[in-house]
Design a protein around this motif. Sequence first.
Motif, short mmCIF file in Angstrom:
data_model
loop_
_atom_site.label_atom_id
_atom_site.label_comp_id
_atom_site.label_asym_id
_atom_site.label_seq_id
_atom_site.Cartn_x
_atom_site.Cartn_y
_atom_site.Cartn_z
N UNK A 33 -4.94 -14.72 3.68
CA UNK A 33 -3.88 -13.93 3.07
C UNK A 33 -3.78 -12.57 3.76
N UNK A 34 -2.64 -11.93 3.58
CA UNK A 34 -2.41 -10.62 4.21
C UNK A 34 -3.37 -9.58 3.64
N UNK A 35 -3.74 -8.68 4.51
CA UNK A 35 -4.71 -7.64 4.19
C UNK A 35 -4.32 -6.39 4.97
N UNK A 36 -4.75 -5.24 4.49
CA UNK A 36 -4.45 -3.98 5.15
C UNK A 36 -5.76 -3.28 5.53
N UNK A 37 -5.75 -2.64 6.69
CA UNK A 37 -6.80 -1.71 7.08
C UNK A 37 -6.11 -0.36 7.13
N UNK A 38 -6.66 0.63 6.43
CA UNK A 38 -5.99 1.93 6.44
C UNK A 38 -6.97 3.06 6.69
N UNK A 39 -6.40 4.11 7.30
CA UNK A 39 -7.13 5.36 7.46
C UNK A 39 -6.19 6.49 7.05
N UNK A 40 -6.55 7.71 7.32
CA UNK A 40 -5.74 8.85 6.88
C UNK A 40 -4.32 8.83 7.47
N UNK A 41 -4.16 8.29 8.67
CA UNK A 41 -2.87 8.32 9.36
C UNK A 41 -2.08 7.02 9.33
N UNK A 42 -2.75 5.88 9.33
CA UNK A 42 -2.06 4.61 9.55
C UNK A 42 -2.53 3.50 8.63
#
Length: 176
Positions: free
Chosen positions: A68-77
């Motif tokens: 399934x779809x997943x997100x990796x995030x940081x402060x900018x992206x």
Amino acid sequence: MNIKIRQEKGTDYKVSENLVEKAFKNAEYSDQKEHLLVAKLRKSDVFVPELSLVAELDGETVGQIMLTKLIIENEENRYNTLALAPVSVLPEHQNKGVGSKLISESLKVAKEIGFKSVIVLGHDKYYPRFGFKPASIWGIKAPFEVPNEAFMALELEVRGLEGIRGTVVYSKEFLE
């Protein structure tokens, strides 16, 4: 043993959920609710029908996998990736290559439809055979405390995770 891997259909859902429940019934690291997770994920916006597969042996459904779809995030992206979870095989068919075939086929399809990477929280002796490595190599962290070697990532294309750093954000279905 002639195992056929195909996309799961709506008519498979109940059979798959029963299979997932049986597969995790005695699993050591399980809350025994994976079958409920599968049902919730199918109804969510992270569901990718092409990446929900079943394994059949002589017409019987013996395994199921879902990415399934997943997100990796940081402060900018925010970056798109996939979560491999769960992969399930009926207990009487485990350790016969069914899970490996499901994983291999799902990774192939994910690459074909344009995904660049996959994240898995799983057994550090099993998933590396498919190319998974600790996600920390890329600066990718789990949103909760887990052993470094159990939280892994795989690049589906060369440099698919290049420059991507951050924390994985699982969909709410994983956290309910």
